[in-house]
Design an enzyme around this catalytic site. Structure first.
Site, mmCIF file in Angstrom:
data_model
loop_
_atom_site.group_PDB
_atom_site.id
_atom_site.type_symbol
_atom_site.label_atom_id
_atom_site.label_comp_id
_atom_site.label_asym_id
_atom_site.label_seq_id
_atom_site.Cartn_x
_atom_site.Cartn_y
_atom_site.Cartn_z
ATOM 1 N N GLN A 136 -4.307 1.772 -1.835
ATOM 2 C CA GLN A 136 -3.752 0.533 -2.383
ATOM 3 C C GLN A 136 -2.400 0.775 -3.058
ATOM 4 O OE1 GLN A 136 -4.392 -2.577 -2.016
ATOM 5 N NE2 GLN A 136 -6.147 -2.189 -0.703
ATOM 6 N N SER A 137 -1.664 1.767 -2.589
ATOM 7 C CA SER A 137 -0.390 2.106 -3.207
ATOM 8 C C SER A 137 0.627 0.953 -3.129
ATOM 9 C CB SER A 137 0.176 3.339 -2.498
ATOM 10 O OG SER A 137 1.540 3.502 -2.802
ATOM 11 N N ASN A 138 1.141 0.561 -4.280
ATOM 12 C CA ASN A 138 2.221 -0.434 -4.313
ATOM 13 C C ASN A 138 3.509 0.164 -3.749
ATOM 14 O OD1 ASN A 138 0.783 -2.554 -5.813
ATOM 15 N ND2 ASN A 138 0.791 -1.048 -7.474
ATOM 16 N N CYS A 174 3.771 2.452 -1.388
ATOM 17 C CA CYS A 174 3.735 2.495 0.079
ATOM 18 C C CYS A 174 4.023 1.110 0.657
ATOM 19 C CB CYS A 174 2.385 3.023 0.560
ATOM 20 S SG CYS A 174 2.194 4.793 0.259
ATOM 21 N N GLY A 214 -2.062 6.338 -2.516
ATOM 22 C CA GLY A 214 -3.452 5.917 -2.372
ATOM 23 C C GLY A 214 -3.544 4.758 -1.383
#
Ligand SMILES: *Cc1c(COP(=O)(O)O)cnc(C)c1O
Length: 331
Positions: free
Chosen positions: A75-77, A79, A73
């Protein structure tokens, strides 16, 4: 019972502390709750994903890769952690993100850009064919002469599983040092690899310790299937003949409206824990899961236990994009 741990890169700050939440537990009047501080695995690498990436990045380097490709997403942690791992290893990074390119960059997405990751944005309908998106990006980079290495959502696969199998080993040492063994280890579950790694580790090394995942998105049935897939990948990758019997205990009653949509009670408990213990949970994963755990303690379901360990899987940068939900009157 477990096969030898494969090669890993020392990227995470380990071991992380195990700390009791004495004031909060006293106010709640239930079991003693402990936090495994995996929010302290690193500054920019904060959270659970770096434990998995230690094994995944080692695998990528051993295969001669020079580019890490993954998805998530906006706001992916995961990524964000991958982008910083790539920068540290002087590899290129490409992120396939779900959502429109926003006008302002915030939280994890801002950090992805600072770390130099290339980003492509895709609508939810394009995401229905995620495999095709990956194939197109891989082809493009091969064409440019790169050797890309593909990491699935949340780094949850047979390789990433080692991250939380070894975290279970670390927790057993914590328990020995602190002089107790919890009846339950609780964790937020999103792509399933953290929960499965812990469940597998404890099933093999200390079956009295049960593991429960609190879903933040998909259903219980989804996680049962996902766990079987990841276990199979683990067995095939490392030629493991037999696995310990693992039960996947997932509670999916506290998801609320869906992924990334925290209930008001979740925001409240984040604020409460920040004030009583000086610890920050996040609205997408840990806040929601911790809320589920506390509700089960309040309802009496877990009231008879003595010790519960909640694994704080990080996510602090995800707080900022929710500023207006925390304090709408100031928005
Ligand atoms: C990804 C993530 C989780 C969930 O871990 P999975 O292994 O994907 O189930 C929990 N907490 C935070 C903060 C995360 O970023």
């Amino acid at each position: 019972m477990l096969p030898a741990t494969p090669e890993r890169l020392p990227l995470a700050q380990l071991p992380t502390p195990l700390e009791p939440l004495d004031e909060f537990s006293r106010l709640l009047g239930g079991p003693r709750i402990w936090l495994k501080r995996d929010d302290l695995t690193g500054n920019l690498l904060t959270g659970n994903k770096v434990r998995k990436l230690e094994f995944i990045a080692a695998d990528a380097l051993s295969k001669g890769a020079d580019l890490l490709l993954t998805c998530g997403g906006l706001q992916s942690n995961h990524c964000r952690a991958t982008a910083f791992v790539a920068a540290r290893l002087r590899m290129k990074c490409h992120l396939i993100l779900r959502g429109r390119r926003p006008d302002t960059f915030d939280g994890n997405l801002l950090l992805d850009r600072l770390a130099g990751a290339s980003i492509s944005y895709h609508s939810p309908s394009e995401w229905q064919h995620l495999d095709r998106l990956f194939d197109a990006v891989v082809e493009d980079y091969l064409h440019q002469g790169f050797s890309p290495y593909t990491i699935p959502t949340g780094a949850s696969n047979g390789v990433g599983l080692w991250g939380y199998i070894s975290a279970a080993q670390e927790l057993l040492q914590d328990f020995e040092r602190c002089g107790f063994a919890p009846e339950l280890v609780a964790v937020a579950t999103g792509s399933g690899g953290t929960h499965l790694g812990l469940a597998l580790g404890f099933a093999a090394m200390a079956p009295v310790v049960k593991v429960r995942g609190y879903a933040v998105c998909d259903s219980r049935g989804y996680f049962e299937r996902k766990a079987l897939d990841d276990l199979k990948h683990w067995q095939e990758t490392y030629r493991i003949a037999s696995t310990p019997a693992v039960t996947i205990d997932v509670v999916d009653r506290y998801i609320g409206q869906g992924y990334g949509l925290p209930q008001p009670e979740v925001l409240h408990i984040i604020e409460q824990l920040a004030r009583t213990e000086g610890v920050l949970l996040d609205p997408v994963y840990t806040g929601k899961a911790f809320y589920g755990l506390v509700e089960q303690i309040r309802s009496g379901e877990l009231a008879k236990l003595d010790n519960i360990v909640f694994v704080h899987t990080g996510g602090v940068f995800g707080v900022f994009p929710y500023r207006d939900s925390f304090y709408p009157s100031l928005a």
